[in-house]
Design a protein around this motif. Structure first.
Motif, PDB file in Angstrom:
ATOM      1  N   ALA A   1       0.834  -1.209   0.000  1.00  0.00           N
ATOM      2  CA  ALA A   1       0.000   0.000   0.000  1.00  0.00           C
ATOM      3  C   ALA A   1       0.866   1.255   0.000  1.00  0.00           C
ATOM      4  O   ALA A   1       0.532   2.256  -0.640  1.00  0.00           O
ATOM      5  N   GLU A   2       2.002   1.196   0.697  1.00  0.00           N
ATOM      6  CA  GLU A   2       2.902   2.350   0.734  1.00  0.00           C
ATOM      7  C   GLU A   2       3.434   2.674  -0.661  1.00  0.00           C
ATOM      8  O   GLU A   2       3.531   3.838  -1.054  1.00  0.00           O
ATOM      9  N   THR A   3       3.779   1.633  -1.442  1.00  0.00           N
ATOM     10  CA  THR A   3       4.270   1.836  -2.811  1.00  0.00           C
ATOM     11  C   THR A   3       3.180   2.433  -3.687  1.00  0.00           C
ATOM     12  O   THR A   3       3.438   3.337  -4.489  1.00  0.00           O
ATOM     13  N   LYS A   4       1.953   1.959  -3.544  1.00  0.00           N
ATOM     14  CA  LYS A   4       0.846   2.491  -4.341  1.00  0.00           C
ATOM     15  C   LYS A   4       0.598   3.959  -4.018  1.00  0.00           C
ATOM     16  O   LYS A   4       0.382   4.772  -4.925  1.00  0.00           O
ATOM     17  N   ARG A   5       0.646   4.293  -2.732  1.00  0.00           N
ATOM     18  CA  ARG A   5       0.478   5.711  -2.357  1.00  0.00           C
ATOM     19  C   ARG A   5       1.603   6.550  -2.931  1.00  0.00           C
ATOM     20  O   ARG A   5       1.385   7.674  -3.415  1.00  0.00           O
ATOM     21  N   PHE A   6       2.811   6.025  -2.898  1.00  0.00           N
ATOM     22  CA  PHE A   6       3.980   6.742  -3.418  1.00  0.00           C
ATOM     23  C   PHE A   6       3.841   6.980  -4.919  1.00  0.00           C
ATOM     24  O   PHE A   6       4.075   8.096  -5.406  1.00  0.00           O
ATOM     25  N   VAL A   7       3.448   5.949  -5.669  1.00  0.00           N
ATOM     26  CA  VAL A   7       3.278   6.080  -7.120  1.00  0.00           C
ATOM     27  C   VAL A   7       2.179   7.098  -7.429  1.00  0.00           C
ATOM     28  O   VAL A   7       2.324   7.931  -8.333  1.00  0.00           O
ATOM     29  N   LYS A   8       1.086   7.068  -6.688  1.00  0.00           N
ATOM     30  CA  LYS A   8      -0.002   8.034  -6.893  1.00  0.00           C
ATOM     31  C   LYS A   8       0.502   9.461  -6.722  1.00  0.00           C
ATOM     32  O   LYS A   8       0.141  10.362  -7.493  1.00  0.00           O
ATOM     33  N   GLU A   9       1.351   9.688  -5.722  1.00  0.00           N
ATOM     34  CA  GLU A   9       1.865  11.032  -5.471  1.00  0.00           C
ATOM     35  C   GLU A   9       2.803  11.481  -6.595  1.00  0.00           C
ATOM     36  O   GLU A   9       2.769  12.635  -7.022  1.00  0.00           O
ATOM     37  N   VAL A  10       3.639  10.552  -7.099  1.00  0.00           N
ATOM     38  CA  VAL A  10       4.531  10.883  -8.216  1.00  0.00           C
ATOM     39  C   VAL A  10       3.715  11.241  -9.451  1.00  0.00           C
ATOM     40  O   VAL A  10       3.973  12.249 -10.121  1.00  0.00           O
ATOM     41  N   VAL A  11       2.718  10.429  -9.769  1.00  0.00           N
ATOM     42  CA  VAL A  11       1.898  10.637 -10.962  1.00  0.00           C
ATOM     43  C   VAL A  11       1.094  11.926 -10.848  1.00  0.00           C
ATOM     44  O   VAL A  11       0.908  12.656 -11.835  1.00  0.00           O
TER      45      VAL A  11
ATOM     46  N   ASP B   1      -2.371  10.003 -15.271  1.00  0.00           N
ATOM     47  CA  ASP B   1      -3.439   9.422 -14.465  1.00  0.00           C
ATOM     48  C   ASP B   1      -3.177   7.937 -14.260  1.00  0.00           C
ATOM     49  O   ASP B   1      -2.527   7.286 -15.081  1.00  0.00           O
ATOM     50  N   ILE B   2      -3.674   7.403 -13.155  1.00  0.00           N
ATOM     51  CA  ILE B   2      -3.661   5.959 -12.919  1.00  0.00           C
ATOM     52  C   ILE B   2      -5.026   5.441 -13.357  1.00  0.00           C
ATOM     53  O   ILE B   2      -6.049   5.778 -12.779  1.00  0.00           O
ATOM     54  N   THR B   3      -5.044   4.624 -14.408  1.00  0.00           N
ATOM     55  CA  THR B   3      -6.309   4.208 -15.013  1.00  0.00           C
ATOM     56  C   THR B   3      -6.800   2.849 -14.526  1.00  0.00           C
ATOM     57  O   THR B   3      -7.971   2.519 -14.704  1.00  0.00           O
ATOM     58  N   ASP B   4      -5.916   2.067 -13.934  1.00  0.00           N
ATOM     59  CA  ASP B   4      -6.336   0.750 -13.444  1.00  0.00           C
ATOM     60  C   ASP B   4      -5.359   0.313 -12.361  1.00  0.00           C
ATOM     61  O   ASP B   4      -4.178   0.665 -12.384  1.00  0.00           O
ATOM     62  N   MET B   5      -5.878  -0.462 -11.401  1.00  0.00           N
ATOM     63  CA  MET B   5      -5.051  -0.890 -10.284  1.00  0.00           C
ATOM     64  C   MET B   5      -5.595  -2.202  -9.740  1.00  0.00           C
ATOM     65  O   MET B   5      -6.807  -2.398  -9.646  1.00  0.00           O
ATOM     66  N   GLY B   6      -4.682  -3.114  -9.428  1.00  0.00           N
ATOM     67  CA  GLY B   6      -5.069  -4.377  -8.826  1.00  0.00           C
ATOM     68  C   GLY B   6      -4.149  -4.712  -7.673  1.00  0.00           C
ATOM     69  O   GLY B   6      -3.336  -3.891  -7.237  1.00  0.00           O
ATOM     70  N   LEU B   7      -4.248  -5.935  -7.202  1.00  0.00           N
ATOM     71  CA  LEU B   7      -3.443  -6.336  -6.057  1.00  0.00           C
ATOM     72  C   LEU B   7      -1.950  -6.258  -6.359  1.00  0.00           C
ATOM     73  O   LEU B   7      -1.154  -5.844  -5.513  1.00  0.00           O
ATOM     74  N   THR B   8      -1.576  -6.608  -7.600  1.00  0.00           N
ATOM     75  CA  THR B   8      -0.147  -6.703  -7.935  1.00  0.00           C
ATOM     76  C   THR B   8       0.306  -5.719  -9.019  1.00  0.00           C
ATOM     77  O   THR B   8       1.447  -5.791  -9.460  1.00  0.00           O
ATOM     78  N   TYR B   9      -0.562  -4.823  -9.457  1.00  0.00           N
ATOM     79  CA  TYR B   9      -0.203  -3.974 -10.601  1.00  0.00           C
ATOM     80  C   TYR B   9      -0.879  -2.612 -10.532  1.00  0.00           C
ATOM     81  O   TYR B   9      -1.859  -2.402  -9.815  1.00  0.00           O
ATOM     82  N   MET B  10      -0.321  -1.680 -11.350  1.00  0.00           N
ATOM     83  CA  MET B  10      -0.906  -0.350 -11.567  1.00  0.00           C
ATOM     84  C   MET B  10      -0.656   0.037 -13.024  1.00  0.00           C
ATOM     85  O   MET B  10       0.435  -0.207 -13.550  1.00  0.00           O
ATOM     86  N   PHE B  11      -1.647   0.624 -13.686  1.00  0.00           N
ATOM     87  CA  PHE B  11      -1.484   1.169 -15.032  1.00  0.00           C
ATOM     88  C   PHE B  11      -1.422   2.692 -14.933  1.00  0.00           C
ATOM     89  O   PHE B  11      -2.350   3.329 -14.418  1.00  0.00           O
ATOM     90  N   VAL B  12      -0.340   3.281 -15.436  1.00  0.00           N
ATOM     91  CA  VAL B  12      -0.181   4.739 -15.453  1.00  0.00           C
ATOM     92  C   VAL B  12      -0.269   5.203 -16.904  1.00  0.00           C
ATOM     93  O   VAL B  12       0.454   4.698 -17.771  1.00  0.00           O
ATOM     94  N   LYS B  13      -1.167   6.143 -17.173  1.00  0.00           N
ATOM     95  CA  LYS B  13      -1.385   6.654 -18.535  1.00  0.00           C
ATOM     96  C   LYS B  13      -0.914   8.095 -18.630  1.00  0.00           C
ATOM     97  O   LYS B  13      -1.145   8.910 -17.724  1.00  0.00           O
ATOM     98  N   PHE B  14      -0.261   8.418 -19.758  1.00  0.00           N
ATOM     99  CA  PHE B  14       0.142   9.788 -20.053  1.00  0.00           C
ATOM    100  C   PHE B  14      -0.505  10.192 -21.366  1.00  0.00           C
ATOM    101  O   PHE B  14      -0.446   9.466 -22.350  1.00  0.00           O
ATOM    102  N   LYS B  15      -1.113  11.358 -21.380  1.00  0.00           N
ATOM    103  CA  LYS B  15      -1.760  11.834 -22.599  1.00  0.00           C
ATOM    104  C   LYS B  15      -1.459  13.308 -22.785  1.00  0.00           C
ATOM    105  O   LYS B  15      -1.735  14.124 -21.908  1.00  0.00           O
TER     106      LYS B  15
END
Length: 319
Positions: free
Chosen positions: A95-105, A112-126
């Motif tokens: 959870a700490e890593t997910k919070r960290f990635v959200k803050e960076v993005v 934006d983070i468009t999808d997230m699961g137990l083991t993954y995150m999708f980060v989109k740039f447009k």
């Protein structure tokens, strides 16, 4: 990748069209067949022939990777033009890593983070537009330049008047600069890699504007350091502050007008700032010297943008 140099003669065919032959080894290497579409772009005496490439999604396995390294991976892929990053782990992402990635993005433009699961995150740039215009690009540069000049003016007013509220506000404001700086490098990188994005006549301009953007970013870094050390009650030479403010105001005028008379004035100011701060040992004045030095670096960047010898067309094998 090896760059090959080919010379071809222009051939005229029926109905007024012209053709040149393509190197067979290039056609074979790219897996091309008759009737495949190729894209052509003309730009200042150059004709680019390219395949319709686009960026693939980037997959990053962050298992056992420190969060600070994950941040650098995201920032670098973003600035190099990635459209999507798939971040995953062999086990559950903490959870700490997910919070960290959200803050960076959150601090990246059009991300934006468009999808997230137990083991993954999708980060989109447009990007705002698929093809940036020259006016849009130059407006981005101009806004970055004005940001720096306004921050220098406000900080020095705050320092001269011993106004801690202004100094703190400038420190907070400079944190926003990186957001636009990284976006600018992203656009420059995409223009360098894909001819359809390049609004300039050659790669030279991309190199020059990348250097200008980088030096603006370094100026902001030293500006924030001046402010931080000033908050610790370091005394700063007022004359050096005034000369630094004058230099950055003249620098922006030089960027807009290319008035070469300002070059001597900028160099004189920097020499005077160095003289006044030569014996100083406090951290704020050291950072002020660095900030003043970047006025000269930026002046050189501007010269490299505008002082370009004219090109003369040379026809090879003209019969």
């Amino acid at each position: 990748m090896r760059v090959n140099w080919y010379v071809r003669k222009l051939q005229k065919i029926r109905h007024g069209s012209y053709v040149i032959s393509l190197p067979p080894e290039w056609v074979s290497k790219e897996g091309l067949r008759p009737h495949n579409e190729l894209y052509l772009i003309t730009n200042d005496g150059c004709l680019f022939i390219y395949l319709p490439y686009e960026f693939d999604s980037v997959s990053v396995d962050v298992t056992n990777i420190d969060n600070t390294v994950i941040k650098y991976l995201i920032l670098t892929y973003y600035m190099q033009g990635a459209s999507e990053i798939y971040i995953y782990s062999q086990g559950p992402l903490p959870a700490e890593t997910k919070r960290f990635v959200k803050e960076v993005v959150r601090k990246l433009r059009n991300s934006d983070i468009t999808d997230m699961g137990l083991t993954y995150m999708f980060v989109k740039f447009k990007d705002e537009t698929p093809f940036i215009s020259l006016n849009d690009f130059l407006e981005e540069v101009d806004n970055m330049f004005k940001f720096v000049v306004n921050a220098v003016n406000d900080l020095i007013d705050g320092l001269i008047n011993d106004n801690s509220i202004i100094i703190k506000e400038v420190i907070e404001r400079t944190e926003d600069f990186d957001r636009n700086y990284r976006y600018m490098i992203r656009i420059i990188s995409k223009m360098a890699q894909f001819p359809q994005y390049n609004v300039f006549s050659s790669p030279r301009e991309l190199i020059a504007y990348a250097a200008l953007s980088k030096d603006l970013s370094r100026a902001v870094y030293h500006l924030s350091k001046v402010a931080e050390h000033a908050m610790d009650s370091d005394i700063i030479n007022n004359e050096a502050l005034i000369l630094t403010r004058e230099s950055y105001n003249d620098l922006y005028k030089f960027y807009k007008t290319q008035n070469l008379e300002l070059v001597a004035h900028l160099r004189h100011n920097y020499a005077e700032i160095k003289r006044r701060l030569a014996k100083s040992a406090n951290f704020a004045e050291y950072e002020l010297r660095r900030l003043a030095a970047y006025s000269i670096a930026l002046m050189d960047d501007i010269l490299n943008i505008y002082l370009v010898p004219p090109k003369k067309k040379k026809l090879i094998g003209n019969n």
